[in-house]
Design a protein around this motif. Structure first.
Motif, PDB file in Angstrom:
ATOM      1  N   GLU A  17       1.025  -0.818  -0.030  1.00 51.95           N
ATOM      2  CA  GLU A  17      -0.048  -0.017   0.098  1.00 51.95           C
ATOM      3  C   GLU A  17       1.008   1.258  -0.402  1.00 51.95           C
ATOM      4  OE1 GLU A  17       0.413  -2.216   2.197  1.00 51.95           O
ATOM      5  OE2 GLU A  17      -2.196  -3.046   1.474  1.00 51.95           O
ATOM      6  N   LEU A  18       1.927   1.404   0.645  1.00 49.91           N
ATOM      7  CA  LEU A  18       2.468   2.520   0.926  1.00 49.91           C
ATOM      8  C   LEU A  18       3.317   2.750  -0.086  1.00 49.91           C
ATOM      9  CD1 LEU A  18       4.203   4.930   2.470  1.00 49.91           C
ATOM     10  CD2 LEU A  18       5.909   2.739   3.775  1.00 49.91           C
ATOM     11  N   TRP A  19       4.172   1.187  -1.047  1.00 50.67           N
ATOM     12  CA  TRP A  19       4.353   1.644  -2.337  1.00 50.67           C
ATOM     13  C   TRP A  19       3.482   1.961  -3.855  1.00 50.67           C
ATOM     14  CZ3 TRP A  19       9.528   2.179  -3.649  1.00 50.67           C
ATOM     15  CH2 TRP A  19      10.300   0.817  -2.535  1.00 50.67           C
ATOM     16  N   PHE A  20       2.302   1.650  -3.735  1.00 52.58           N
ATOM     17  CA  PHE A  20       1.630   2.204  -4.684  1.00 52.58           C
ATOM     18  C   PHE A  20       0.706   3.144  -3.710  1.00 52.58           C
ATOM     19  CE2 PHE A  20      -3.286   3.300  -5.155  1.00 52.58           C
ATOM     20  CZ  PHE A  20      -3.568   2.672  -6.467  1.00 52.58           C
ATOM     21  N   ILE A  21       0.819   4.125  -2.811  1.00 57.19           N
ATOM     22  CA  ILE A  21       1.142   5.597  -2.833  1.00 57.19           C
ATOM     23  C   ILE A  21       2.205   6.124  -3.200  1.00 57.19           C
ATOM     24  CG2 ILE A  21       0.287   7.169  -0.797  1.00 57.19           C
ATOM     25  CD1 ILE A  21      -1.273   5.168  -0.092  1.00 57.19           C
ATOM     26  N   ASN A  22       2.899   5.905  -2.796  1.00 60.53           N
ATOM     27  CA  ASN A  22       4.551   6.830  -3.533  1.00 60.53           C
ATOM     28  C   ASN A  22       4.956   6.377  -4.822  1.00 60.53           C
ATOM     29  OD1 ASN A  22       4.576   7.544  -1.235  1.00 60.53           O
ATOM     30  ND2 ASN A  22       6.332   5.478  -0.663  1.00 60.53           N
ATOM     31  N   SER A  23       4.171   5.658  -5.409  1.00 64.19           N
ATOM     32  CA  SER A  23       4.753   5.121  -7.127  1.00 64.19           C
ATOM     33  C   SER A  23       4.010   6.444  -7.749  1.00 64.19           C
ATOM     34  CB  SER A  23       4.256   4.110  -7.466  1.00 64.19           C
ATOM     35  OG  SER A  23       2.187   3.801  -7.667  1.00 64.19           O
ATOM     36  N   PHE A  24       3.319   7.154  -7.246  1.00 64.16           N
ATOM     37  CA  PHE A  24       3.238   8.410  -8.072  1.00 64.16           C
ATOM     38  C   PHE A  24       4.169   9.291  -7.746  1.00 64.16           C
ATOM     39  CE2 PHE A  24      -0.938   6.092  -7.277  1.00 64.16           C
ATOM     40  CZ  PHE A  24      -1.405   6.345  -8.237  1.00 64.16           C
ATOM     41  N   ALA A  25       4.658  10.055  -6.844  1.00 67.03           N
ATOM     42  CA  ALA A  25       5.567  10.399  -6.241  1.00 67.03           C
ATOM     43  C   ALA A  25       6.929  10.272  -7.441  1.00 67.03           C
ATOM     44  CB  ALA A  25       5.691  10.678  -5.381  1.00 67.03           C
ATOM     45  N   LEU A  26       6.927   9.133  -7.666  1.00 61.55           N
ATOM     46  CA  LEU A  26       8.437   8.343  -7.399  1.00 61.55           C
ATOM     47  C   LEU A  26       8.333   8.534  -9.301  1.00 61.55           C
ATOM     48  CD1 LEU A  26       8.901   4.804  -6.098  1.00 61.55           C
ATOM     49  CD2 LEU A  26      10.181   6.639  -5.701  1.00 61.55           C
ATOM     50  N   ALA A  27       7.030   7.829 -10.545  1.00 62.59           N
ATOM     51  CA  ALA A  27       6.861   8.524 -11.083  1.00 62.59           C
ATOM     52  C   ALA A  27       7.394   9.788 -11.560  1.00 62.59           C
ATOM     53  CB  ALA A  27       4.984   7.807 -12.075  1.00 62.59           C
ATOM     54  N   TRP A  28       6.391  10.854 -10.452  1.00 59.15           N
ATOM     55  CA  TRP A  28       6.403  12.508 -11.463  1.00 59.15           C
ATOM     56  C   TRP A  28       8.150  11.910 -11.675  1.00 59.15           C
ATOM     57  CZ3 TRP A  28       9.176  16.388  -8.991  1.00 59.15           C
ATOM     58  CH2 TRP A  28       8.656  17.638  -9.623  1.00 59.15           C
ATOM     59  N   VAL A  29       8.925  12.051 -10.069  1.00 60.53           N
ATOM     60  CA  VAL A  29      10.421  12.414 -10.365  1.00 60.53           C
ATOM     61  C   VAL A  29      10.753  11.708 -11.353  1.00 60.53           C
ATOM     62  CG1 VAL A  29      12.565  12.146  -8.396  1.00 60.53           C
ATOM     63  CG2 VAL A  29      10.406  12.093  -7.556  1.00 60.53           C
ATOM     64  N   ILE A  30      10.769  10.593 -11.417  1.00 63.82           N
ATOM     65  CA  ILE A  30      11.090  10.001 -12.560  1.00 63.82           C
ATOM     66  C   ILE A  30      11.210  10.406 -14.147  1.00 63.82           C
ATOM     67  CG2 ILE A  30      11.344   7.858 -14.351  1.00 63.82           C
ATOM     68  CD1 ILE A  30      11.321   5.972 -12.061  1.00 63.82           C
ATOM     69  N   ILE A  31       9.984  10.824 -14.595  1.00 65.73           N
ATOM     70  CA  ILE A  31       9.709  11.853 -15.295  1.00 65.73           C
ATOM     71  C   ILE A  31      10.122  13.529 -16.184  1.00 65.73           C
ATOM     72  CG2 ILE A  31       7.738  12.414 -17.312  1.00 65.73           C
ATOM     73  CD1 ILE A  31       6.453  10.408 -16.138  1.00 65.73           C
ATOM     74  N   PHE A  32      10.244  13.714 -14.353  1.00 67.10           N
ATOM     75  CA  PHE A  32      10.772  15.133 -14.771  1.00 67.10           C
ATOM     76  C   PHE A  32      11.811  15.824 -14.249  1.00 67.10           C
ATOM     77  CE2 PHE A  32       5.852  15.462 -14.253  1.00 67.10           C
ATOM     78  CZ  PHE A  32       5.805  16.310 -15.392  1.00 67.10           C
ATOM     79  N   ALA A  33      12.919  14.873 -13.300  1.00 68.86           N
ATOM     80  CA  ALA A  33      13.726  15.012 -12.640  1.00 68.86           C
ATOM     81  C   ALA A  33      15.082  14.689 -13.522  1.00 68.86           C
ATOM     82  CB  ALA A  33      13.419  14.623 -10.857  1.00 68.86           C
ATOM     83  N   TYR A  34      14.811  12.441 -13.609  1.00 64.52           N
ATOM     84  CA  TYR A  34      15.359  12.251 -14.592  1.00 64.52           C
ATOM     85  C   TYR A  34      15.375  12.000 -16.001  1.00 64.52           C
ATOM     86  CZ  TYR A  34      17.316  10.605  -9.913  1.00 64.52           C
ATOM     87  OH  TYR A  34      17.827  10.556  -8.212  1.00 64.52           O
ATOM     88  N   VAL A  35      14.235  11.873 -16.275  1.00 65.23           N
ATOM     89  CA  VAL A  35      14.258  11.752 -18.099  1.00 65.23           C
ATOM     90  C   VAL A  35      14.480  12.679 -18.465  1.00 65.23           C
ATOM     91  CG1 VAL A  35      12.887  12.001 -19.933  1.00 65.23           C
ATOM     92  CG2 VAL A  35      12.313  10.436 -17.939  1.00 65.23           C
ATOM     93  N   PRO A  36      14.601  14.420 -18.526  1.00 65.94           N
ATOM     94  CA  PRO A  36      15.325  15.040 -18.580  1.00 65.94           C
ATOM     95  C   PRO A  36      16.966  15.967 -18.429  1.00 65.94           C
ATOM     96  CG  PRO A  36      13.644  16.007 -17.277  1.00 65.94           C
ATOM     97  CD  PRO A  36      13.923  14.341 -17.406  1.00 65.94           C
ATOM     98  N   MET A  37      17.516  14.973 -17.993  1.00 69.11           N
ATOM     99  CA  MET A  37      18.820  14.484 -17.500  1.00 69.11           C
ATOM    100  C   MET A  37      19.310  13.910 -19.294  1.00 69.11           C
ATOM    101  SD  MET A  37      18.837  13.342 -13.368  1.00 69.11           S
ATOM    102  CE  MET A  37      21.416  12.992 -13.767  1.00 69.11           C
TER     103      MET A  37
END
Length: 322
Positions: free
Chosen positions: A33-53
């Motif tokens: 449940e905790l990972w499911f809730i955090n998955s949206f934040a992780l997806a946001w970080v990956i898309i907007f913080a790591y992909v632009p690298m």
């Protein structure tokens, strides 16, 4: 015999690996449940913080907008070297380090002092009032803050008007037009805008201190200052060190909006920092490779400073972020 020992060692390693993977799978299932809730934040970080690298690669090419990267010339470290050969390079670096240094000293200590002051207030209603008043500037846009400063400190502003009517000065002071005032003005405005918000985490750390320590301090005859010095400050020391280490990473990020809005051509010698220079002479002129190179270089230096400071902190205080 040696072959049997090798196979046994290999089997043991495989067993340990399987056990480790099994534990990880059980833990993930238990915390699903905790990972499911955090998955949206992780997806946001990956898309907007790591992909632009991926864009870092443009700093090594002579890229122009509308041109494919494959058609651009590889120039290596050209734009990294170019920054340090600019006529204003060391002036920009000086301004960046001075403004960041003021933020890491005066600006860093201010929210700690405010948190200590708020903690000493006994009246619950008055404490909430002070907290609310100190938090509000954080939500004010820098455009509004700049407008207030120009209204207050401009040549025809309220401050000059009051001083002239009081007979203290004969002609308006050019506070915003003289560079010698800029660093103090910027530091003061940064503190005013962010001190209340930054104090929240220190207040949370103070709230976690065992209240029995204060009772023991009262029995030992410690006054309010003694309790703050011997109990409160040591109690929030890990938080202070952690935030200082993270703050070191932004040593080359001295701000952008503040300098862009408050700076004038007369104060350029004092307000021009790396971010504003990159914006004016990199992005606005379409020199995206140069802008990317300087931004990436600042990030690498910031990361190195964090790692070095973290290592020194661990060695000297036993506190570190990793």
């Amino acid at each position: 015999m040696q072959e049997i020992q090798t196979k046994a060692a290999s089997t043991k390693q495989n067993t340990e690996l399987l056990d480790r993977l099994r534990k990880i799978r059980k833990r993930l299932y238990r915390e699903r449940e905790l990972w499911f809730i955090n998955s949206f934040a992780l997806a946001w970080v990956i898309i907007f913080a790591y992909v632009p690298m991926y864009g870092i690669i443009y700093s090594f090419f002579d890229y122009f907008p509308g041109k494919k990267l494959s058609e651009s010339e590889f120039v290596g470290l050209k734009y990294y070297i170019e920054f340090f050969t600019l006529p204003d390079a060391w002036l920009i670096i000086r301004n960046t380090l001075v403004i960041s240094g003021l933020g890491l000293t005066i600006g860093f200590v201010s929210p700690i002092l405010l948190a200590l002051f708020i903690n000493e207030i006994k009246s619950f209603k008055f404490k909430r009032l002070i907290q609310t008043i100190s938090y509000l500037p954080h939500f004010v846009s820098w455009i509004v803050v700049a407008s207030i400063i120009f209204t207050m400190l401009g040549s025809e502003g309220i401050v000059n008007d009051v001083l002239m009517k009081a007979g203290l000065i004969n002609q308006p002071l050019s506070i915003l037009g003289e560079g010698k005032y800029f660093w103090g003005l910027l530091t003061t405005s940064n503190i005013w805008k962010g001190v209340g918000w930054a104090s929240i985490i220190y207040l949370a750390a103070i709230a976690g201190i065992d209240q029995e320590l204060y009772q023991a301090g009262a029995v030992d005859g410690l006054g309010r200052f003694g309790m703050a010095w011997h109990i409160t400050l040591p109690g929030i020391r890990p938080t202070v060190i952690l935030l200082f280490i993270l703050g070191i990473g932004s040593l080359l990020n001295a701000g952008f909006e503040q300098q862009l809005l408050l700076g004038t051509p007369m104060t350029r010698e004092y307000h021009e920092v790396i971010d504003t220079y990159v914006y004016r002479y990199g992005i606005q002129l379409g020199r995206y490779s140069f802008a990317t190179a300087v931004g990436f270089m600042s990030a690498i230096i910031g990361l190195a400073l964090v790692l070095i400071t973290n290592k020194l902190s661990k060695k000297l205080t036993d506190y570190s972020i990793i």
